[in-house]
Design an enzyme around this catalytic site. Structure first.
Site, short mmCIF file in Angstrom:
data_model
loop_
_atom_site.label_atom_id
_atom_site.label_comp_id
_atom_site.label_asym_id
_atom_site.label_seq_id
_atom_site.Cartn_x
_atom_site.Cartn_y
_atom_site.Cartn_z
N HIS A 282 0.92 -1.05 0.03
CA HIS A 282 -0.04 0.05 0.05
C HIS A 282 0.96 1.21 0.02
CE1 HIS A 282 -3.86 -2.13 0.52
NE2 HIS A 282 -3.22 -2.77 1.43
N ASP A 345 -0.64 -4.86 5.92
CA ASP A 345 -1.63 -5.85 5.66
C ASP A 345 -1.46 -6.17 3.94
OD1 ASP A 345 -2.43 -3.20 5.19
OD2 ASP A 345 -4.81 -3.79 4.48
N GLU A 346 -1.85 -7.23 3.28
CA GLU A 346 -1.94 -7.22 2.05
C GLU A 346 -0.91 -6.81 1.38
OE1 GLU A 346 -6.46 -6.57 0.90
OE2 GLU A 346 -5.46 -4.60 1.10
N ALA A 347 0.40 -7.36 1.79
CA ALA A 347 1.64 -7.30 1.22
C ALA A 347 2.01 -8.34 0.21
CB ALA A 347 2.79 -7.02 2.36
#
Length: 536
Positions: A282, A345-347
């Site tokens: 992100h 998150d969401e790496a």
């Protein structure tokens, strides 16, 4: 009938002053005794207090000559007087009566606000009593007093929240309340990265969430689509990385003065701001701003879409940690709370081995600033510093639940934000005109009907810090859409965080929720009139 978004509006200074004062409770003005209706049951409050009792025959009506008295020790006097003045200011607006604020002397005031309550009330507990003699709110701290005054607001007719003078009656039913929170962490997260929201708009959100005893404002300040907080040592983060938002429209960012104003305003509403700089994924706004942060030394273009998982800081480069050291230092200097959120998150574009290397190094840079580490549930895959907080955003899936238990096993606390219940940007139903549905459709009942203590099997309640209701803004480009998705569901999540487990009952709650509709109308909240609620 549902009321959809109006054109994007800007909040005026006068409106902000009004809204600030609306976040504090009000007291009623008198009508002749003969006009008073019979004693009513104890008013329906959200969150439901720990103890509430109707006092028959003890109704009270404020007199035109009433006085607000403050009793407080010298250390807390200034804060207590500010709370009292907020209260009186709004009453002057809606009733036209003077309501002076004075330091309490025996027999002088019929509205008594005190921070001299017993220490056993705790930081946020309070006692409130309305009887024929007057109104009293007692707490051990200014924060507890503020929570009690917020409850007092709901004891009044909704029109007491109006911006202009209204006709009575202004009666308060005789009531005794003794109250304190179940969990110490009761948060709301606002994503200002996907779409930017001005200082005025953030203040409006603070006004509304503070009504329901939310005490943490988590600001998602950096993502692929925009960087929103000034960092002097890396100025292109805002001048370039913050220039756009989803859809390619102009973005924006908070100067240090802007952010200081948000911090001040939140503090006046007894909210602690938790800043989030999402890493290592992100991060496209940062990568686009500084080519040297990319592994290949090439800056990508700014991103204005809504996909996730494609960006990553370069874990192997020393400059990555020099960058984060500067960023965390400057953000920590601007946010006086004890928590800094590093995302995590969401790496998906970060190699797993790199992720396991990155998070402890980033966490060490947070603790270097004397802040506690907070991150999304994925950080539990790595060793966590003492005092860390892991934020659960799972959807009842086994992997997410296991990460929450891993965090607790390390001594970390867990904040519960289940996406299929607490994410306020999820559509109510298939016809909802905006929002997302990747975590499912979340109607008002589903958002409310879960118990934080039993949501994750084998997660001890002692490991739960509390709850948080995030709202992501991929599809929410103005304040009206934001309010439409947040209300009424945010009030329910707030109750889950404040009220005792024995109080959580959907049938009773939805009846109490229906009574909030008239108040939200007075406050011009663009709420979703959920068909399962009897709004009144």
């Amino acid at each position: 009938m549902t009321r959809l978004a109006r054109p994007r509006r800007r909040v005026s200074l006068a409106g902000l002053l009004t809204a600030a004062l609306l976040a504090t409770p009000l007291i009623a003005l008198t009508t002749p005794a003969a006009a008073q209706p019979a004693d009513a049951p104890a008013p329906a409050l959200i969150p439901k207090p720990a103890s509430q009792q109707a006092l028959a025959g003890e109704d009270y009506s404020l007199k035109p000559w009433s006085v607000v008295g403050v009793s407080s020790n010298s250390k807390e006097r200034r804060a207590a007087l500010r709370i009292a003045e907020q209260l009186s200011s709004q009453l002057r607006r809606s009733t036209g009566y003077p309501l002076p604020v004075v330091l309490l002397a025996p027999g002088v005031a019929d509205i008594k606000l005190s921070t001299n309550g017993p220490a056993s009330l705790g930081a946020e507990g309070y006692q409130l009593r309305v009887d024929r003699k007057g109104v009293g709110v007692t707490a051990a701290t200014p924060e507890g007093l503020y929570r009690g005054v917020t409850t007092l607001r709901q004891l009044l007719p909704a029109k007491a929240d109006a911006k202009t003078r209204q006709a009575g009656p202004w009666r308060l039913a005789g009531t005794a309340v003794a109250d304190s929170p179940r969990f110490g962490y009761r948060g709301a997260m606002l994503d200002v990265s996907r779409h930017f929201f001005s200082v005025a708009e953030v203040k409006r959100y603070i006004d509304l969430i503070s009504l329901y005893k939310i005490n943490k404002l988590h600001l998602h300040l950096a993502d692929d689509q925009g960087w929103r907080i000034q960092v002097d040592s890396w100025p292109r983060l805002t001048t370039y990385g913050g220039s756009l938002e989803v859809g390619g429209t102009p973005g924006g960012s908070y100067s240090k003065a802007d952010f200081a104003e948000i911090i001040r305003y939140a503090a006046d509403h007894y909210l602690t701001v938790i800043p989030e700089i999402d890493t290592p994924g992100h991060t496209n706004a940062a990568l686009a701003s500084y080519a040297e942060l990319n592994c290949n030394g090439v800056a990508p273009p700014l991103y204005t879409g809504t996909n996730v998982g494609f960006s990553s800081l370069c874990v192997a480069k020393d400059i990555t940690y020099e960058f984060l050291d500067d960023v965390f230092r400057e953000v920590a200097e601007q946010a006086p709370g004890d928590v800094l959120h590093l995302g995590g998150d969401e790496a998906h574009s970060t190699q797993h081995s790199d992720y396991l290397t990155f998070v402890p190094k980033a966490a060490a840079l947070v603790t270097k600033q004397k802040k506690r580490v907070m991150g999304w549930q994925e950080i539990a895959e790595t060793p966590l510093p003492a005092g860390s907080i892991a934020q659960y955003w799972g959807t009842d899936d086994a992997r997410s639940q296991e990460l929450a238990r891993k965090a607790a096993a390390q001594g970390a606390k867990v904040v519960l934000s289940p996406a299929n219940r607490a994410y306020l940007d999820m559509k109510y139903d298939a016809s909802t005109p905006y929002g997302l549905d990747w975590a499912g459709l979340v109607n008002v009942e589903k958002s409310y009907s879960w118990n934080p203590s039993t949501l994750i099997p084998n997660l001890p309640e002692s490991a739960i810090a509390g709850v948080e209701a995030p709202i992501w803004t991929e599809t929410l480009d103005d304040l009206d859409k934001l309010e439409y998705m947040a209300f009424p569901r945010l009030a329910g999540v707030a109750e889950l965080g404040w009220s005792q487990a024995s109080a959580l009952d959907w049938t009773a709650y939805k009846d109490r929720l229906g009574a909030q509709g008239s108040r939200w109308d007075v406050l011009s909240v663009n709420f979703f009139r959920a068909p399962e609620i009897n709004w009144r």
